[in-house]
Structures are given as C-alpha cells and as structure tokens.
Design an enzyme around this catalytic site. Structure first.
Site, PDB file in Angstrom:
ATOM      1  N   TRP A 127       1.585  -0.071  -2.167  1.00 29.23           N
ATOM      2  CA  TRP A 127       2.575   0.986  -2.458  1.00 29.23           C
ATOM      3  C   TRP A 127       2.935   0.883  -3.942  1.00 29.23           C
ATOM      4  CZ3 TRP A 127       8.413   0.204  -2.035  1.00 29.23           C
ATOM      5  CH2 TRP A 127       9.088   1.413  -2.172  1.00 29.23           C
ATOM      6  N   ASP A 208       6.744  -6.146   4.938  1.00 31.84           N
ATOM      7  CA  ASP A 208       7.371  -4.853   4.684  1.00 31.84           C
ATOM      8  C   ASP A 208       7.021  -3.942   5.864  1.00 31.84           C
ATOM      9  OD1 ASP A 208       8.322  -2.463   3.745  1.00 31.84           O
ATOM     10  OD2 ASP A 208       7.097  -2.411   1.914  1.00 31.84           O
ATOM     11  N   ALA A 210       7.876  -0.574   7.137  1.00 34.62           N
ATOM     12  CA  ALA A 210       8.560   0.689   6.818  1.00 34.62           C
ATOM     13  C   ALA A 210       8.176   1.823   7.764  1.00 34.62           C
ATOM     14  CB  ALA A 210       8.246   1.101   5.381  1.00 34.62           C
ATOM     15  N   LYS A 243      11.657   6.615   7.943  1.00 30.18           N
ATOM     16  CA  LYS A 243      10.569   7.388   8.544  1.00 30.18           C
ATOM     17  C   LYS A 243      10.750   7.528  10.051  1.00 30.18           C
ATOM     18  CE  LYS A 243       8.969   6.213   4.474  1.00 30.18           C
ATOM     19  NZ  LYS A 243       8.425   6.867   3.324  1.00 30.18           N
TER      20      LYS A 243
HETATM   21  C1  LMR Z   1       5.883   6.988  -0.238  1.00 26.41           C
HETATM   22  O1  LMR Z   1       5.144   6.016  -0.390  1.00 26.41           O
HETATM   23  O2  LMR Z   1       5.563   8.135  -0.549  1.00 26.41           O
HETATM   24  C2  LMR Z   1       7.246   6.792   0.403  1.00 26.41           C
HETATM   25  O3  LMR Z   1       7.386   5.468   0.814  1.00 26.41           O
HETATM   26  C3  LMR Z   1       8.363   7.265  -0.451  1.00 26.41           C
HETATM   27  C4  LMR Z   1       8.680   6.351  -1.583  1.00 26.41           C
HETATM   28  O4  LMR Z   1       9.839   5.946  -1.708  1.00 26.41           O
HETATM   29  O5  LMR Z   1       7.793   6.020  -2.369  1.00 26.41           O
END
Ligand code: LMR
Length: 394
Positions: A127, A208, A210, A243
């Site tokens: 991420w 993590d 999420a 989410k």
């Molecule tokens: C994403 O990866 O698009 C989401 O988790 C939103 C974010 O906060 O980056």
C-alpha cells in the site's frame, strides 16, 4: 519560518481522486481509491449502519469525553472479530484509533519506542502509505519479495527465504488479507509457513487487517492474524472499519497489541494511551459506537454480515466478468488472474504509458502501477473497460 521547507510529495491515491473529479468526460471509469461502489457507482450507507445510527440518535444522553482508549466495548468487539480468542484475553490490549491508518500509526509509534533501531519490512509492492508511515515513525524501511509480475501471484519461496534471514530487530508488516495493491494473497498453508518462520527467527509481526470480509469471508480473512496470534506471544495488529462497515469518513479502527504476559501487555497499553493523549487526546466516538451497536446486537450483526457478504460476492462476480470479457475479446488467458485474486484490488501489470493512454483515450483511471479497484464495475462499465484494456495492450 516555512522558507526552511520544500514541497512534500502528494499521496498518489488522493492526487488521482482530484484528477478524476476534474475530468468532466461522461462515462469516465474510476478504478482508483479503495472504496466499495455499487452498480450505480455510489457508496451507500449500509442498512445496518443506518439502523445503528437511528438507535444512537434516539438513546444518546451525553457527548462528554469518552476517554483516551476510546469506546472500550468497541475495542473488545473488534478484538473478538479479528482474533476470536486466538490469543488469551489477559495478554491482549486494544485502543480505538482514528481509522485503520490511525491504528497503524499508533502501533508503529509504539514499536519505535520499544525497538528504535528496528527495520520495518514491507511487501514488494505494498500500500503506497506503508513506507511513508513507517519512515515518518522513524524506521528504516526495506521490502521483502512478494508479487511475481510474470505469474501475477505471490513469489512465496523468495518471500520465505527473505523472512528466514530476519531477526528480532526486524518488524514484518503483513497484509492480513486482500493484499493491497496486488490482490494476490497467502493461502492458509503459506500463512502457517510464515508464522513458523517468524517463530524461528524472532522477527516481529505487524498485521494490517483493513479488509476483513472482502476476500474469502469474515472468518477466512482472519486466518493469518489468528495464526500469528496462536503461535507468537507478542504481535501488533491494526484493524479498520472503513471498508467492511462502509464508514470511511467516520475514521474507526483499532490498535491491538499482545504482550508475553499480562504485565507486558499493560505496559504496552500504557504506552499506546500515552501516544494517543500526546497526539489527539481521545478518538471521536461516532464510528466506533456504530460498530459497537451492530456487533453487540444479534439482529443488526446478522444484517451487517449479510450486507457485507453481498458486497464480497459482487466483487468476486465482477472479477469473473472482467476476466471473461477480456478473454472473449483477446482470445487469451492473459488476464484470467483477475478472477483468481481476492479483495478490492488487482495489479494488472500494465506499464505507466498504457495506464496514461487508458486515461487519455478512454477516461479510465487506475493508479500508475496499474492497480484497479474492482468494486463499482457495473456490467456496461466492465465491457467498456475490457474493450479499452484489450485495445491498449494489443
Ligand atoms: C486505498 O488503498 O485506496 C485505500 O486504502 C484508501 C487509502 O487511504 O489509501
């Protein structure tokens, strides 16, 4: 004062959101930020959430401070949702956090206090906010092998070989499920091997989580976090309600820590409280109270689970439909992997020129590494997207 500063880099996900908003071409396709969307491209409030809010409005008696740890019943429910007793309760502590990102920030700050010279290992790729966040906490950041662009699956042997070289001064950040950005996930057997490696080396797990409920199901998606919790006495876990409860802007998440014993857990917890008090004093209550209301009520919980499962199945169906549509046009199996991936994202493996061409020619927006958000692809958009991808990759 500010002449000492230079412009900070913009987060690419939020920069793309602004770019999409500024494009007034009709029929643009937004595959950017990780937000669930229905067939109309909307992100509606879940019905269980609406009902919880109605109850809250009817019964709320006060808006006084909630306390530094936040909503304790929410924290207990979140620990249970993620871990289901996989680690003994007397060694586990949790504080409410402003979203999953807030939870990550709390546990990273805690780890920096505990082990200032550690290195944080993130997956390659990860991420886009993981590296900046770990660096902002003051850590050196390295990447372990994860995604194989040739097979669009996890390079598990290389990942494990790297993890086997780590030690107690290393923190390994693992995506609990629905890997962001690739969509390629560890199998339960692979999780078991990762956990065995961490047990052998003493490297420290930061999970993590999420997207619980967006991949293979609420319980299935917690396999990795629970495997860690069963085998490794000390770990941290960052969870998010953005989410799976669809309450993105309410910023509700939970920072969870397990210590070797109750005393160690109490010390870690006191540090988390100290971190929170020194930063924003206490978290906002609304999102956490929605989640607590739902999770503690049998009927609302069942309704929420059914809604979540419908969202998950729609994403699975979208994946299959996109893979089928591309196959029908290209006569090749090159994009079949989209149907195998799970969660909201898949990394298509397109070059940045192709990504830019799709944007310019077709008003199709994805992150520059070709991450797409699979939710929000109603049938007509799937067909147009398949046309555009096949056209751009011919
Ligand atoms: C994403 O990866 O698009 C989401 O988790 C939103 C974010 O906060 O980056």
């Amino acid at each position: 004062m500010f002449e000492t500063l230079t412009k900070a880099p913009q987060d690419k996900i939020f920069a793309l959101m602004a770019e999409i908003a500024a494009d007034d071409r009709p029929g643009k396709i937004d595959l950017g930020v990780g937000v669930y969307k229905d067939d109309e491209g909307d992100t509606p409030v879940m019905s269980a959430v609406k009902k919880a809010e109605e109850r809250m409005l009817a019964t709320a008696r006060t808006k006084t401070y909630i306390g530094v740890a936040g909503n304790k019943a929410f924290c207990n429910a979140m620990v249970d949702l993620a871990l289901a007793g996989a680690a003994p309760a007397d060694r586990v502590r949790a504080v409410q956090a402003p979203g999953g990102t807030g939870a990550l920030w709390i546990v990273l700050t805690l780890l920096k206090r505990a082990r200032p010279d550690a290195t944080v290992w993130i997956s390659d790729p990860s991420w886009p906010n993981h590296k900046p966040m770990a660096e902002q906490a003051g850590f050196r950041v390295e990447a372990y092998p994860y995604f194989d662009p040739a097979t669009r699956s996890v390079r598990f042997e290389q990942m494990l070989a790297k993890l086997d070289t780590l030690g107690p001064d290393d923190i390994v950040l693992l995506h609990g499920c629905c890997h962001n950005p690739t969509g390629a996930n560890l199998t339960p057997a692979q999780w078991d091997e990762v956990v065995a490696s961490l047990s052998r080396t003493g490297a420290f797990p930061l999970v993590d989580l999420a997207y619980q409920g967006f991949g293979d199901g609420l319980e299935e998606d917690a396999y990795g976090a629970r495997a860690v919790a069963r085998a490794i006495p000390e770990f941290v876990l960052a969870t998010s309600c953005s989410k799976n409860f669809g309450i993105y802007r309410e910023r509700a998440g939970c920072a969870i820590v397990a210590g070797k014993n109750a005393t160690a857990a109490d010390i870690a917890n006191s540090q988390m409280l100290n971190i929170v008090r020194g930063a924003y004093s206490q978290p906002p209550d609304h999102g956490a109270e929605i989640v607590r209301t739902i999770l503690e009520d049998k009927e609302l919980r069942a309704e929420w689970q059914a809604e979540l499962e419908a969202m998950r199945q729609r994403m699975v169906a979208n994946r299959q439909a996109l893979a089928d549509a591309i196959r029908a046009r290209s006569n090749s199996s090159d994009f079949d992997f989209v149907a195998e991936h799970r969660g909201m994202f898949s990394l298509l493996g397109l070059g940045v020129e192709t990504v830019n061409e799709l944007k310019a020619q077709n008003a199709v927006y994805m992150l520059d590494d070709s991450r797409i958000n699979i939710a929000g692809l109603a049938d007509e958009r799937i067909q147009r997207l398949a046309d555009a991808i096949v056209g751009a990759t011919r």
